[in-house]
Scaffold this active site. Structure first.
Site, PDB file in Angstrom:
ATOM      1  N   HIS A 191      58.326  75.517  -8.711  1.00 27.58           N
ATOM      2  CA  HIS A 191      57.376  76.608  -8.453  1.00 27.58           C
ATOM      3  C   HIS A 191      58.180  77.886  -8.170  1.00 27.58           C
ATOM      4  O   HIS A 191      58.193  78.381  -7.044  1.00 27.58           O
ATOM      5  CB  HIS A 191      56.488  76.282  -7.245  1.00 27.58           C
ATOM      6  CG  HIS A 191      55.614  75.076  -7.404  1.00 27.58           C
ATOM      7  ND1 HIS A 191      54.815  74.599  -6.393  1.00 27.58           N
ATOM      8  CD2 HIS A 191      55.414  74.251  -8.451  1.00 27.58           C
ATOM      9  CE1 HIS A 191      54.147  73.524  -6.827  1.00 27.58           C
ATOM     10  NE2 HIS A 191      54.505  73.287  -8.062  1.00 27.58           N
ATOM     11  N   HIS A 233      50.354  77.738 -11.136  1.00 28.44           N
ATOM     12  CA  HIS A 233      51.057  76.551 -10.640  1.00 28.44           C
ATOM     13  C   HIS A 233      52.579  76.707 -10.657  1.00 28.44           C
ATOM     14  O   HIS A 233      53.178  76.864  -9.599  1.00 28.44           O
ATOM     15  CB  HIS A 233      50.595  75.336 -11.476  1.00 28.44           C
ATOM     16  CG  HIS A 233      51.161  74.041 -11.013  1.00 28.44           C
ATOM     17  ND1 HIS A 233      50.559  72.825 -11.258  1.00 28.44           N
ATOM     18  CD2 HIS A 233      52.300  73.743 -10.336  1.00 28.44           C
ATOM     19  CE1 HIS A 233      51.286  71.851 -10.713  1.00 28.44           C
ATOM     20  NE2 HIS A 233      52.347  72.384 -10.168  1.00 28.44           N
TER      21      HIS A 233
HETATM   22 ZN   LIG Z   1      53.909  71.525  -9.121  1.00 26.41          ZN
END
Ligand SMILES: [Zn+2]
Length: 227
Positions: free
Chosen positions: A102, A163
């Protein structure tokens, strides 16, 4: 490279890659996950980081072995994102390792639903003329996995809307290096967008760059792993 390692060595390399991902600044805390294909006479599947355990506290025995059918072995539960790891290994024989993170800039673009266009020639490092952003779906779902596999078609990296990022490679080192490269590109693109409209390279120019990468840019190990 991977075939010369024992299972235990690969488990340790997996943890080292997860720690390196955080040290490189492309991931923070326990989010993200790493896997590597593992095959021997009795097993055909992959090894993946466990869910909910800080990487610094993860030992080789905590790494989860999963079959391509999705059966997990070991004392820990696999990362909640095991489905897209499994589906990528099933659909891509060239992939030996997967890094999911991320990272701040890549994820910021993904939160706008934006992929990375060919604003810089190094976009070709991800295998094509752009880096796609897969549509949003809830984490851990089959729907997210389907979107990820589609966005990775003919590519080695993609963004996941709202995401994060996935990078794949012929080794853990290659997947990690590409994840870092994608985040570098995302930051450059983000910065360029602050002061104007980045110039986008033409299809023809990206074709030339992809041809040069094919000839010179591939590490020998990724060539060996081509089907
Ligand atoms: Zn993830």
């Amino acid at each position: 490279m991977l075939t010369t390692m024992t299972e235990n060595e690969l488990r340790k390399a997996l943890i080292a890659t997860a720690l390196a991902m955080n040290a490189a600044g492309i991931n923070r805390g326990k989010s993200g996950n790493v896997s590597a294909r593992w095959r021997d006479a009795a097993f055909d599947g992959f090894l993946i980081t466990p869910t909910g355990l800080p990487y610094a506290d993860t030992a080789a025995g905590d790494v989860v072995a999963m079959t391509l059918a999705g059966d997990a072995r070991g004392p820990r539960l696999p990362s909640s994102e095991w489905r897209f790891h499994r589906d990528i290994y099933q659909s891509r024989t060239d992939v030996q390792a997967i890094v999911h993170a991320h990272p701040p800039f890549g994820t910021a673009l993904a939160c706008l639903g934006r992929g990375i266009p060919p604003f810089h020639y190094m976009v070709a490092a991800a295998g094509g003329k752009d880096i796609r952003c897969a549509p949003y779906a809830t984490f851990g779902t089959q729907r997210l996995s389907d979107h990820a596999v589609a966005a990775l078609a003919d590519r080695k990296a993609c963004l996941l809307a709202n995401h994060g990022v996935i990078a794949v490679g012929a080794s853990l080192a290659a997947a990690l290096a590409l994840a870092v490269e994608v985040e570098t590109l995302a930051e450059m693109y983000w910065r360029a967008l602050q002061i104007g409209d980045p110039v986008i390279l033409s299809d023809a120019e990206m074709q030339v760059v992809l041809g040069k990468f094919e000839q010179y840019g591939q590490p020998p190990e990724s060539k060996k792993a081509q089907p």
